[in-house]
Scaffold this motif. Structure first.
Motif, short mmCIF file in Angstrom:
data_model
loop_
_atom_site.label_atom_id
_atom_site.label_comp_id
_atom_site.label_asym_id
_atom_site.label_seq_id
_atom_site.Cartn_x
_atom_site.Cartn_y
_atom_site.Cartn_z
N GLN A 120 17.35 47.72 57.23
CA GLN A 120 17.99 47.99 55.94
C GLN A 120 16.97 48.01 54.80
OE1 GLN A 120 21.85 45.96 55.15
NE2 GLN A 120 21.33 44.86 57.03
N TRP B 7 16.32 50.96 52.08
CA TRP B 7 16.50 50.77 50.64
C TRP B 7 15.21 51.03 49.87
CZ3 TRP B 7 19.53 45.90 52.10
CH2 TRP B 7 20.89 46.19 52.21
N ARG C 95 14.74 54.73 49.62
CA ARG C 95 15.66 55.26 48.61
C ARG C 95 15.21 54.89 47.21
NH1 ARG C 95 21.58 54.00 50.40
NH2 ARG C 95 21.38 52.43 48.80
N SER D 178 19.11 50.74 44.67
CA SER D 178 18.48 50.31 45.93
C SER D 178 17.78 48.97 45.77
CB SER D 178 17.51 51.36 46.44
OG SER D 178 18.22 52.55 46.75
N GLU E 19 20.39 46.39 45.88
CA GLU E 19 20.84 46.13 47.25
C GLU E 19 19.87 45.21 47.98
OE1 GLU E 19 23.68 46.69 48.51
OE2 GLU E 19 24.53 48.43 47.52
#
Length: 190
Positions: free
Chosen positions: A38, A42, A45, A113, A116
């Protein structure tokens, strides 16, 4: 050529245009790319968001969750938690690290991002605290709890953090722990 009962092939004078194979050639093709985690996704991104100047004014839902204090008891706020647990000597350092994290959050909070990534690590810290450290608060001395905070909360975040435009260091992650204490998700007393 006379019939032979053996399955032998003579390739001494062979001049193949490709692989020299005596019988069956088996080729395996792996069409799967290396699985990314993940954080890598992120961060990739985030690079695109920075490049495209894609900024937002609101926090993503996963991060908004941590802006709502969750009092465990009547000991509310970072300073009160440190005082109550006999850690008043840590106040200056804790407040500085918490504020440094708050600044990092403000700086990178414009990018969904980055939000996150921060929310992911706050969640990891909170969950690990609740399952591995909180049960030991009443029975272990402060030095053991401090070591556990370092080994179970801070080090895993630093280990998992990828490389990209957004990076975390030890002080940032320590600040996350103190920030979570301010929001009543982490404490040093049972």
């Amino acid at each position: 050529m006379p019939f032979s009962s053996t399955n032998a092939v003579d390739q001494r004078r062979a001049a193949p245009g490709g692989d020299a194979v005596g019988r069956d050639k088996v080729t395996n093709h792996n069409h799967f790319s290396e699985r990314r985690n993940q954080i890598d996704g992120w961060l990739e991104r985030l690079s695109e968001e920075i490049r495209d100047s894609h900024e937002v004014r609101n926090f993503v839902e996963s991060l908004q969750y941590y802006f709502q204090p969750q009092p465990y008891d009547d000991v509310v706020g970072l300073e009160a938690k440190l005082e109550h647990s006999g850690r008043s000597t840590q106040k200056v350092s804790a407040l500085r690290k918490k504020e440094a994290f708050a600044k990092l959050l403000a700086e990178w909070g414009a990018y969904p991002s980055a939000q996150e990534v921060i929310a992911y690590f706050l969640s990891k810290i909170e969950t690990t605290f609740e399952t591995e450290i909180a049960p030991l608060l009443a029975s272990e001395p402060a030095t053991v709890i401090d070591t556990m905070v370092r080994d179970k909360l801070i080090a895993p975040v630093l280990h998992e953090m990828g490389c990209g435009p957004f990076m975390l260091n030890y002080a940032n992650v320590s600040g996350m722990v103190y920030w979570l204490a301010e929001q009543c998700y982490v404490r040093w007393h049972s």
